[in-house]
Design a protein around this motif. Sequence first.
Motif, mmCIF file in Angstrom:
data_model
loop_
_atom_site.group_PDB
_atom_site.id
_atom_site.type_symbol
_atom_site.label_atom_id
_atom_site.label_comp_id
_atom_site.label_asym_id
_atom_site.label_seq_id
_atom_site.Cartn_x
_atom_site.Cartn_y
_atom_site.Cartn_z
ATOM 1 N N PHE A 175 3.527 -5.990 -8.418
ATOM 2 C CA PHE A 175 3.634 -4.648 -9.766
ATOM 3 C C PHE A 175 5.142 -3.897 -9.939
ATOM 4 O O PHE A 175 5.875 -3.525 -8.739
ATOM 5 N N ASP A 176 4.893 -3.406 -11.229
ATOM 6 C CA ASP A 176 6.600 -2.786 -11.788
ATOM 7 C C ASP A 176 5.896 -1.215 -10.928
ATOM 8 O O ASP A 176 4.907 -0.332 -11.334
ATOM 9 N N PRO A 177 6.512 -0.795 -9.403
ATOM 10 C CA PRO A 177 5.873 0.679 -9.471
ATOM 11 C C PRO A 177 6.005 1.960 -10.519
ATOM 12 O O PRO A 177 5.981 2.835 -10.131
ATOM 13 N N MET A 178 7.366 1.362 -11.123
ATOM 14 C CA MET A 178 7.449 2.032 -12.080
ATOM 15 C C MET A 178 6.714 2.699 -13.473
ATOM 16 O O MET A 178 7.020 3.780 -14.652
ATOM 17 N N THR A 179 5.986 1.242 -13.290
ATOM 18 C CA THR A 179 5.121 1.479 -14.705
ATOM 19 C C THR A 179 3.197 1.485 -14.008
ATOM 20 O O THR A 179 2.849 1.174 -14.869
ATOM 21 N N LEU A 180 3.373 1.696 -13.035
ATOM 22 C CA LEU A 180 1.736 1.103 -12.207
ATOM 23 C C LEU A 180 1.097 2.475 -13.085
ATOM 24 O O LEU A 180 -0.508 2.430 -13.267
ATOM 25 N N ALA A 181 1.278 3.843 -12.888
ATOM 26 C CA ALA A 181 0.785 4.857 -13.717
ATOM 27 C C ALA A 181 -0.048 4.629 -14.803
ATOM 28 O O ALA A 181 -0.984 4.482 -15.424
ATOM 29 N N LEU B 216 -2.465 1.672 -15.146
ATOM 30 C CA LEU B 216 -3.557 2.365 -14.844
ATOM 31 C C LEU B 216 -4.178 3.261 -15.548
ATOM 32 O O LEU B 216 -4.932 2.772 -16.166
ATOM 33 N N ALA B 217 -3.536 4.024 -16.427
ATOM 34 C CA ALA B 217 -4.086 4.804 -17.703
ATOM 35 C C ALA B 217 -4.224 3.949 -18.682
ATOM 36 O O ALA B 217 -5.177 4.680 -19.895
ATOM 37 N N SER B 218 -3.932 2.846 -19.412
ATOM 38 C CA SER B 218 -4.097 2.182 -20.122
ATOM 39 C C SER B 218 -5.602 1.377 -20.305
ATOM 40 O O SER B 218 -5.978 1.684 -20.972
ATOM 41 N N ILE B 219 -5.611 0.550 -19.237
ATOM 42 C CA ILE B 219 -6.677 0.016 -18.629
ATOM 43 C C ILE B 219 -7.999 1.653 -18.452
ATOM 44 O O ILE B 219 -9.331 1.260 -18.992
ATOM 45 N N GLN C 18 1.035 -1.274 -0.138
ATOM 46 C CA GLN C 18 -0.223 0.102 0.213
ATOM 47 C C GLN C 18 0.809 1.288 -0.218
ATOM 48 O O GLN C 18 0.643 1.978 -0.514
ATOM 49 N N ALA C 19 2.124 1.738 0.850
ATOM 50 C CA ALA C 19 2.648 2.462 1.397
ATOM 51 C C ALA C 19 2.907 2.576 -0.208
ATOM 52 O O ALA C 19 3.390 3.799 -0.450
ATOM 53 N N ILE C 20 3.691 1.377 -0.921
ATOM 54 C CA ILE C 20 4.605 1.631 -2.099
ATOM 55 C C ILE C 20 4.002 2.769 -3.587
ATOM 56 O O ILE C 20 4.099 3.292 -4.354
ATOM 57 N N ALA C 21 2.652 2.251 -3.556
ATOM 58 C CA ALA C 21 1.737 2.040 -4.783
ATOM 59 C C ALA C 21 1.028 3.882 -4.252
ATOM 60 O O ALA C 21 1.267 4.857 -5.590
ATOM 61 N N MET C 22 0.671 3.899 -3.106
ATOM 62 C CA MET C 22 0.913 5.689 -2.369
ATOM 63 C C MET C 22 1.641 6.122 -2.492
ATOM 64 O O MET C 22 1.694 7.364 -3.703
ATOM 65 N N MET C 23 2.948 6.601 -2.971
ATOM 66 C CA MET C 23 3.860 6.985 -2.676
ATOM 67 C C MET C 23 3.503 7.279 -4.525
ATOM 68 O O MET C 23 4.050 8.184 -5.251
ATOM 69 N N VAL C 24 4.144 6.283 -5.690
ATOM 70 C CA VAL C 24 3.806 6.557 -6.643
ATOM 71 C C VAL C 24 2.984 7.161 -7.240
ATOM 72 O O VAL C 24 3.152 7.964 -8.055
ATOM 73 N N LEU C 25 1.917 6.897 -7.078
ATOM 74 C CA LEU C 25 0.391 7.222 -7.386
ATOM 75 C C LEU C 25 -0.367 8.641 -6.815
ATOM 76 O O LEU C 25 -0.198 9.191 -7.926
#
Length: 127
Positions: free
Chosen positions: A111-117, A120-123, A18-25
Amino acid sequence: MTQALSRILYVEDDPDIQAIAMMVLESIHGFTMEACSSGAEALAKAMPFKPDLILLDVMMPGMDGPETLKSLRKFPELVDVPVIFMTAKVQPQEVQGYLNLGALGVIAKPFDPMTLAQQLASIWEKR
């Protein structure tokens, strides 16, 4: 005209993930995030937060992702909010099951934090 993705309700019981995804997004990509650590918390926070998208873990104690999705869909205001599942369970029949539940897409864990956003955008664009 397509609505821009800005508000994401993120349901994940693992505090590190959760912390990793929140930081990235939130910090890097500028999304407005609301984090929940359980399905019950998601049910409490979803309506007041008014998300554009729900990012939902599949395997959680208590109420799992699919059960959480079914419960969220009982709120008329959340019926059409797109949902993307995040899970390590990504066998083709499992992914198809999530799509059959009404998910817009599935992101594999880890998931790869570098490509997560971008994922999400492509989906999001496919909706």
